[in-house]
Write a protein that holds these residues in place. Sequence first.
Motif, PDB file in Angstrom:
ATOM      1  N   GLN A 215       0.843  -1.204   0.000  1.00 17.23           N
ATOM      2  CA  GLN A 215       0.000   0.000   0.000  1.00 17.23           C
ATOM      3  C   GLN A 215       0.870   1.243   0.000  1.00 17.23           C
ATOM      4  O   GLN A 215       0.622   2.209  -0.719  1.00 17.23           O
ATOM      5  N   PHE A 216       1.883   1.207   0.829  1.00 15.97           N
ATOM      6  CA  PHE A 216       2.795   2.346   0.922  1.00 15.97           C
ATOM      7  C   PHE A 216       3.515   2.564  -0.405  1.00 15.97           C
ATOM      8  O   PHE A 216       3.642   3.693  -0.887  1.00 15.97           O
TER       9      PHE A 216
ATOM     10  N   ASN B  32       3.173   5.749  -2.752  1.00 13.79           N
ATOM     11  CA  ASN B  32       4.392   6.473  -3.048  1.00 13.79           C
ATOM     12  C   ASN B  32       4.470   6.745  -4.553  1.00 13.79           C
ATOM     13  O   ASN B  32       4.768   7.851  -4.997  1.00 13.79           O
TER      14      ASN B  32
ATOM     15  N   ILE C 130       1.426   9.796  -0.734  1.00 13.97           N
ATOM     16  CA  ILE C 130       2.007   9.832   0.599  1.00 13.97           C
ATOM     17  C   ILE C 130       2.001  11.288   1.066  1.00 13.97           C
ATOM     18  O   ILE C 130       2.214  12.190   0.259  1.00 13.97           O
TER      19      ILE C 130
ATOM     20  N   TYR D 191      -2.388   4.462  10.260  1.00 14.47           N
ATOM     21  CA  TYR D 191      -2.282   5.042   8.911  1.00 14.47           C
ATOM     22  C   TYR D 191      -1.672   6.446   8.933  1.00 14.47           C
ATOM     23  O   TYR D 191      -0.738   6.713   8.168  1.00 14.47           O
TER      24      TYR D 191
ATOM     25  N   ILE E  59       2.115   6.325   9.455  1.00 15.00           N
ATOM     26  CA  ILE E  59       2.930   5.824   8.362  1.00 15.00           C
ATOM     27  C   ILE E  59       2.809   6.704   7.112  1.00 15.00           C
ATOM     28  O   ILE E  59       3.785   6.923   6.406  1.00 15.00           O
ATOM     29  N   PHE E  60       1.612   7.233   6.862  1.00 17.12           N
ATOM     30  CA  PHE E  60       1.380   7.912   5.586  1.00 17.12           C
ATOM     31  C   PHE E  60       1.507   9.434   5.643  1.00 17.12           C
ATOM     32  O   PHE E  60       1.458  10.078   4.611  1.00 17.12           O
TER      33      PHE E  60
ATOM     34  N   PHE F 175       9.536   0.607   7.747  1.00 10.75           N
ATOM     35  CA  PHE F 175       9.516   2.066   7.641  1.00 10.75           C
ATOM     36  C   PHE F 175      10.654   2.773   8.373  1.00 10.75           C
ATOM     37  O   PHE F 175      10.880   3.943   8.141  1.00 10.75           O
TER      38      PHE F 175
END
Lengths: 273, 302
Positions: free
Chosen positions: A124-125, A129, A134, A209, A212-213, B266
């Motif tokens: 997903q990331f 991206n 993002i 979320y 991370i985003f 991450f």
Amino acid sequence: MKLNISKIIWTIVMALIGVLFILPFLWMLSASFKPETDVFKFPIEWIPTHWNVIENYKTVWSGQFVRYYWNSIYITIATTIINVFVCSLAAYGFSKLRFRGRDTMFVLVLALYMVPPQASLVPQFLLFNWLHLIDTHIGLILLNSFSIIGAFMLKQFFMGVSNEYIESGKMDGAGYFRTFWQIALPLIRPGVATYAILRFIWTWNDYQYPLIFLKSKDLFTIQLGIRLFGDQYGDVYSLMMAGAVSAILPLLIIFAIGQKQVIEGISLGGVKG
Amino acid sequence: MKRTNKSISLSMGAKEQVAGYLFVAPLMIGLIILTLIPVIGSLLLSFTNWNFVAGIGAIKFAGLDNFARLFHDSAFMQSLVNNLIFIITVPITLILALALSILIDKHVYMKDAFKVVYFLPYISSIVAVAMVWQVLFHPSFGPVNKTLMSMGIANPPKWLADIDFALPSLMMIQVWILLGYNIIIYIAGLQSIPKDLYEAADIDGANTWVKFRNITLPCISPTTFFLLVTGIIGTFKIFDLIQVLTQGGPANSTTVIVYELYDTAFNQLKTGYASSMALILFLICLIITGAQMLAQKKWVNY
């Protein structure tokens, strides 16, 4: 009515256990009202001797906090509206319309329900991206807009709507969308309210979320924002607690308004996440 | 006349087909892009060695290397163990919730007020709640330790900062958060038990314990089972509490699979390796769900 002695005793016992249970909340509230020097006084002053409410909350509510709050409010409202709309459309399709492959698709949805959200986090990331989503609010809203639990729950409600209503819509010459929007959806209004309130609470509380985003502090939601408190004010606990109270407050208001719906929704079959 | 009727109904059927697809399309497209494709992506990436910052060209096929490494990775193995220990919170929550829900359902006034009180931690933001516990558990001036010291305990544990107490502290907070949710579900279950079962038992002169053992417990078993399975799966998804309170520390004593995954993906930017962790997490949830389907027939009275 005759009062039942054992019931009175149990009520008192349970009330004591209940107070013990929400003691952390009471401590938080009380600490947010005090000057910093009184926060760790022992024995604990549950009712402050010195009040510092206005100063504490004024300090918290100046600066970035307002922005985090605003971000959270509009992201949560936008997510809730989109999510409820998408889920009720799908729920109506799966329960009231006949089309080829419907059952297969529903099985796929059921299967995807077993996937823990974190199992798809890394791709997903990467996808976001690649799409430059993002560190945007649109990306964050999209991530929380499609939920299987919502489709399940609203489908249950739609199944309680008699097909006669749907047919009568057709007879009147209403299109499929109008039948859905003007007849079926209003009939399950309590169900929609229940789910919308739950979705509001879950989105407001979402931490993973945004963590991370989102990268830019300007875009942070309240959950990330109160984590920054230590950096901003040092370890000033009265302010941290005032921040925590402020972060929980909208939830308490929503819960106070929709308490019955929330509890019914949760009992409905155990809804979570 | 008949023919026209048929063609009308046919065209209506075709219209309904199109309408059906359009209604489910937004959700299906969202799920395919945000869940299905990423899960397949995780599966594929778990066989590679890659840092996504280096670009797609840097992907190297690594076979099963990642999985071999996982089993020698002491932090990851510790996270597995911690997740298994965390499962203990599920039966503890269930027992407490059942006891409290029976009391709330039958034996007290102001039922709704009690439901709200126990439900508060569940609806509150985990970050805010975690911050409160962090202060309450502060080793030197937190109210918990001050109270313990005033009761004559000279060296109370350092709770979240203590290698032996950090995990139990987190588990306690987890029980506190989830208790209300379990109570609400149990009360709904209790209210669905037919009253005449209890009336029949009263006629037979059964005491409270016999009624609990032979009526309540079996009738509530589907609820217990549901809460048990979702609870166990829930413990494998735990993240927020750990990230806010301990970040896996001290010395990996509170790390869990999802925290390791997050940190690897991450912070350390090991995309392939983190994906192999995601796959393990997925398999664990799949196994629990599979076991649930098998066990359901055996254990649950419907």
